[in-house]
Design an enzyme around this catalytic site. Structure first.
Site, PDB file in Angstrom:
ATOM      1  N   ASN A  85       0.996  -8.421 -11.742  1.00 45.50           N
ATOM      2  CA  ASN A  85       1.047  -9.864 -11.465  1.00 45.50           C
ATOM      3  C   ASN A  85       0.479 -10.255 -10.097  1.00 45.50           C
ATOM      4  O   ASN A  85       0.801 -11.294  -9.538  1.00 45.50           O
ATOM      5  CB  ASN A  85       2.461 -10.412 -11.695  1.00 45.50           C
ATOM      6  CG  ASN A  85       3.501  -9.791 -10.782  1.00 45.50           C
ATOM      7  OD1 ASN A  85       3.159  -9.018  -9.885  1.00 45.50           O
ATOM      8  ND2 ASN A  85       4.758 -10.134 -10.993  1.00 45.50           N
ATOM      9  N   LYS A  94      -1.343  -7.362  -4.325  1.00 45.69           N
ATOM     10  CA  LYS A  94      -1.021  -6.057  -4.914  1.00 45.69           C
ATOM     11  C   LYS A  94      -2.303  -5.308  -5.290  1.00 45.69           C
ATOM     12  O   LYS A  94      -3.391  -5.899  -5.299  1.00 45.69           O
ATOM     13  CB  LYS A  94      -0.124  -6.285  -6.135  1.00 45.69           C
ATOM     14  CG  LYS A  94       1.251  -6.872  -5.778  1.00 45.69           C
ATOM     15  CD  LYS A  94       2.105  -7.072  -7.015  1.00 45.69           C
ATOM     16  CE  LYS A  94       3.493  -7.583  -6.661  1.00 45.69           C
ATOM     17  NZ  LYS A  94       4.346  -7.734  -7.870  1.00 45.69           N
TER      18      LYS A  94
END
Ligand code: DAT
Ligand code: MG
Length: 151
Positions: free
Chosen positions: A114, A11
């Site tokens: 996360n 991410k």
């Protein structure tokens, strides 16, 4: 099924914090095979399809904004039970509950940052792989130790 495949994505926070190499290393050392890899900044349209199951959640608008805010590295990994094994390697969605030794347990502390995505089922993986990759972007290859007929 040694040809099982899953979608893994580093991410934007994982890219920005320079974790791409360490994440790839964990999947390689576990024994999985990389069959697709690219870096891109995802559109909110693509992400709304990726996260369609979450569209009613209160955090959904912020999730799309964050996931589209910078480049991601998306990968397809192949191997026996790769979907389930990579979920175990990634750890709990909420880093506060992720065990040390998992990627989220070692690299993150907040659910909204996360670090990594992993498909959560074989069906989900197939849907996500088709969404993020064209067929010709996925490569079949064999290890050099499979055929030792050297030229
Ligand atoms: P996972 O990424 O472990 O498959 P998920 O599919 O339930 O988890 O949610 C997708 C992402 O959405 C997750 O990685 C981070 C974000 N998210 C989930 N629950 C959240 C929450 N309660 N608050 C903020 N973001 C959340
Ligand atoms: Mg999920």
């Amino acid at each position: 099924d040694v040809k099982e495949r899953t979608l893994i994505a580093v991410k934007p926070d994982g890219v920005q914090r320079r974790f791409i190499g360490q994440i790839i290393q964990r999947f390689e050392q576990r024994g999985f095979k990389l069959v697709g890899l690219k870096m891109l900044q995802a559109s909110e349209d693509l992400l709304s399809q990726h996260y369609s199951e979450l569209r009613t959640k209160p955090f959904y608008p912020r999730l799309l904004k964050y996931m589209s805010s910078g480049p991601v590295v998306v990968m397809v990994w192949e191997g026996h039970k790769v979907v389930q094994t990579s979920r175990t390697m990634v750890g709990h969605t909420n880093p506060a509950e992720a065990l040390a030794g998992t990627i989220r347990g070692d690299f993150s502390f907040h659910v909204s940052r996360n670090v990594i995505h992993a498909s959560d089922s074989e069906e989900g993986a197939q849907r996500e792989i088709q969404l993020w990759f064209k067929g010709r972007e996925l490569l079949n290859w064999d290890c050099c130790d499979q055929s030792l007929t050297l030229a």
